[in-house]
Scaffold this active site. Structure first.
Site, PDB file in Angstrom:
ATOM      1  N   GLU A  94       0.796  -1.221   0.000  1.00  0.00           N
ATOM      2  CA  GLU A  94       0.000   0.000   0.000  1.00  0.00           C
ATOM      3  C   GLU A  94       0.835   1.280   0.000  1.00  0.00           C
ATOM      4  O   GLU A  94       0.426   2.291  -0.556  1.00  0.00           O
ATOM      5  CB  GLU A  94      -0.938   0.020   1.217  1.00  0.00           C
ATOM      6  CG  GLU A  94      -2.014  -1.053   1.211  1.00  0.00           C
ATOM      7  CD  GLU A  94      -3.059  -0.843   0.132  1.00  0.00           C
ATOM      8  OE1 GLU A  94      -3.164   0.287  -0.390  1.00  0.00           O
ATOM      9  OE2 GLU A  94      -3.761  -1.824  -0.210  1.00  0.00           O
ATOM     10  N   SER A 364     -59.308 -17.614  21.452  1.00  0.00           N
ATOM     11  CA  SER A 364     -59.688 -17.996  22.814  1.00  0.00           C
ATOM     12  C   SER A 364     -58.566 -17.844  23.831  1.00  0.00           C
ATOM     13  O   SER A 364     -58.813 -17.957  25.038  1.00  0.00           O
ATOM     14  CB  SER A 364     -60.195 -19.440  22.824  1.00  0.00           C
ATOM     15  OG  SER A 364     -61.425 -19.540  22.145  1.00  0.00           O
TER      16      SER A 364
END
Length: 687
Positions: A94, A364
């Site tokens: 780099e 229910s």
């Protein structure tokens, strides 16, 4: 001739003077620019090197179960925690002059500018590691001259205030290694299943090549290109004297073993739970004026891995091969701490949480709260109502409602509340609502923090108002806790990046939502859904699970045309299951309709395996009596359908189910009076 020579001499002097002035002006401008740059850097100060870091989740025993990151997965590590091979490989490829320049590589910049001018583009960047770090931390990736200038200014500031080691550490912790992995630690774990400190030379060279084009040089996306770039980097390291030719040769021949499948399989346990925990932790930290997006948090949760494994296994075993969805949540009865949660069958396919985000008609399964209101209005488990087929009128006689039972049948006699819960009789529920009034019912729902309707429609007795599974399970948990409010939580402790405790769970103050006596009566009645003695025109709703039960449970099911529910508990744990389709598709296949019960019982039996049975302990003022199911009176040997039922002391029946008992003198009295023989009468005396 002399005049021409004079002109040339004067022109040269003028040019020399202009050149000298321009040079001096240029030098002055450069010096002034450098001074201004330095002054700017000093005024602007040191740019921060901090970045959002992944936050780690722990289970209730402190074991790691996953992490959370907003857009990038990253873990910050010190430079000495990174393999030297990776550091050298990165610098070699780099920015080979990284340790010599002050943030700018002028020769590369000049070359890049010429190339860009020729191509009329931003084809080359010439960014140093310092400039790349500046871009990673503070800027976008737009290819513009404005961004490049900003990048240079940030890079200079970085060089002024930080050492080369600090800049390199920052870069290695922010660079993109593909697949959402930012920073070398995340990249190393993802690709090789190890820490960055353990990377070999070959692995380091491979990773160092990825940032140039993460989608191109990822060994997962294109193994051949990744290996070719690795070879280039090893060559650069050899050329720049970071490694020897022998080391280069060995690294080139080393077999690369990727372990990203292992990462993917173990990256988190219960992702739906982690979403809920993240949301709760966000709110907790906001109250402390802290921002969870800073990352680096260690979040200890309430997740019980044994419970989570149990429900995952139950779902895998019992869910049919269809689009049927599932929601599941379990809670500790006393504290409300969430021990397991599943919000759907496939988190990667849909992160929509069907426990917390979906609201559906509970059917229910809402009835225990209706009957809680009824108990407060003087009902008892032995309150009998006529439950034959009934048409109800409402809205001042302008509308009618004709409820049906699940099998389309009706009882041919009266029925007790205890039996009505067990077989989920709908006529009993609607008649109860009419008798106690809508406001009483709504009051109880509000106390339990459940949604309710303002409309006086009798169908709300049968669960037509939508609620989430999370809220419904929380409400059941309150009943299980003796009617005392429980506040669900997923968070036990939060530590910041420095290991400091910023939040610690403390059990909140609770309120009594319903009386302890009424909560226990509801619990006892809900154990009846598993008892065949309550079966009538329809079986008790949970009787099919009875052969598999090794512990005592209280529960209630709920059914609509598109939803199946079962919520229930032991004295320690409450669990709720929902099944249905996301688009409200009708449930018609028996396998679909049975899944919720099977998931629920498998979970309950798994977490209680090998443990002693827990029983529900009655509070003072509640007593058990042996009752004849059909009449609600005290049972005798001549009444076959008997069960032990709990009632309040004042509700204990006084009458027996039959006036005749073979060994009871009173039963024979009228018959013996027909005979004058004292001997016949005396045979029943106790003396």
């Amino acid at each position: 001739m002399k005049r021409e020579s004079y002109r040339r001499q004067r022109k040269r002097k003028k040019w020399l003077k202009y050149t000298t002035f321009t040079a001096v002006a240029a030098v002055f401008a450069i010096v002034a620019g450098l001074i201004a740059l330095r002054v700017y850097a000093q005024i602007a100060g040191a740019p921060p090197l901090t970045v959002p870091k992944a936050s780690v989740f722990l289970d209730n025993n402190g074991n790691r179960i996953g992490d959370y990151y907003s857009a990038e997965r990253r873990y910050w590590v010190e430079l000495d925690e990174i393999s030297p091979y990776l550091i050298d490989a990165t610098v070699a490829v780099e920015d080979k002059d990284f340790y010599e320049h002050n943030g700018f590589d002028y020769s590369r910049i000049a070359s890049a500018v010429l190339t860009d001018l020729k191509t009329q583009s931003m084809a080359e960047g010439a960014s140093t590691i310092s400039m790349q770090l500046a871009r990673n931390l503070y800027l976008t990736f737009d290819k513009t001259w404005a961004r490049k200038i900003q990048e240079a200014l940030y890079a200079y500031r970085l060089e002024v205030f930080y050492s080369k080691e600090e800049i390199l550490e920052g870069y290695l912790n922010t660079v993109n290694y593909g697949h959402g992995m930012y920073g070398i630690e995340a990249g190393s774990r993802y690709y090789f299943g190890k820490s960055a400190s353990e990377l070999t030379l070959a692995e380091s060279a491979l990773l160092a090549g990825i940032p140039k084009g993460p989608s191109i040089y990822s060994p997962i996306n294109n193994y051949e290109k990744a290996m070719n770039r690795q070879a280039v980097i090893l060559g650069l390291m050899d050329k720049q004297k970071y490694i020897s030719a022998e080391e280069k040769s060995r690294a080139n021949s080393e077999e690369i073993v990727l372990k990203n499948e292992q990462w993917t399989a173990t990256k988190s346990i219960s992702p739906y739970f982690l979403d809920v925990a993240w949301q709760e932790a966000t709110k907790i930290l906001e109250k402390e004026n802290l921002n969870i997006r800073e990352g680096g948090w260690s979040i200890k949760t309430t997740l019980n891995q044994a419970h989570q494994i149990a429900v995952d296994d139950a779902i895998e075993k019992n869910m049919p091969d269809s689009d049927l969805q599932v929601g599941f949540v379990s809670m500790d009865v006393e504290t409300g701490q969430v021990t397991a949660l599943v919000g759907g069958r496939d988190y990667e396919g849909s992160s929509f949480n069907r426990v917390t985000q979906a609201v559906r008609q509970p059917g229910s399964s809402i009835k225990p709260f209706l009957y809680a209101a009824a108990l407060e209005k003087g009902f008892s488990p032995l309150t009998f109502l006529d439950v034959g087929e009934t048409i109800f009128t409402y809205d001042n006689g302008r509308a009618t409602y004709k409820p049906q039972n699940v099998n389309g049948q009706f009882a041919d006699s009266q029925m007790s509340l205890a039996q009505a819960i067990a077989i989920s009789d709908n006529i009993y529920a609607v008649k109860t609502l009419e008798e106690i009034g809508y406001d009483s019912y709504r009051d109880v729902l509000e106390r339990f923090n459940l949604n309710f309707s303002d409309a006086n429609n009798p169908s709300i007795a049968l669960g037509t108002t939508e609620n989430s599974l999370f809220d419904l399970t929380k409400a059941y948990n309150t009943i299980a806790n003796g009617g005392k409010e429980t506040k669900p939580t997923t968070i036990l402790e939060i530590k910041n990046a420095d290991g400091e405790v910023v939040y610690e769970y403390k059990k909140p103050k609770t309120e009594q939502v319903i009386s302890e006596e009424n909560a226990f009566l509801l619990t006892d009645m809900m154990t009846g859904i598993f008892d065949p003695v309550f079966s009538d025109y329809s079986p008790a709703t949970g009787v099919s699970l009875r052969p598999r039960m090794t512990h005592t449970y209280a529960a209630k099911s709920g059914t609509t045309v598109s939803d199946q529910w079962l919520v229930g508990y032991t004295p320690s744990v409450t669990a709720g299951v929902w099944n249905g389709y996301d688009q409200g598709k009708t449930l018609s296949v028996q396998q679909d309709m049975a899944a919720s019960k099977q998931v629920w019982i498998d979970f309950m039996e798994a977490i209680n395996k090998g443990k002693p049975n827990e029983t529900f302990e009655p509070p003072k003022g509640v007593e058990k009596v042996l009752i004849d199911i059909e009449t609600g009176k005290l049972a005798t040997e001549s009444c076959p359908k008997q069960r032990m039922v709990y009632v309040k002391a004042e509700d204990i029946p006084k009458e027996k189910c039959s006036s005749f008992e073979f060994f009871d003198e009173d039963s024979w009295k009228d018959f013996l009076d027909l005979f004058p023989f004292e001997a016949f009468k005396g045979m029943f005396n106790n003396n």
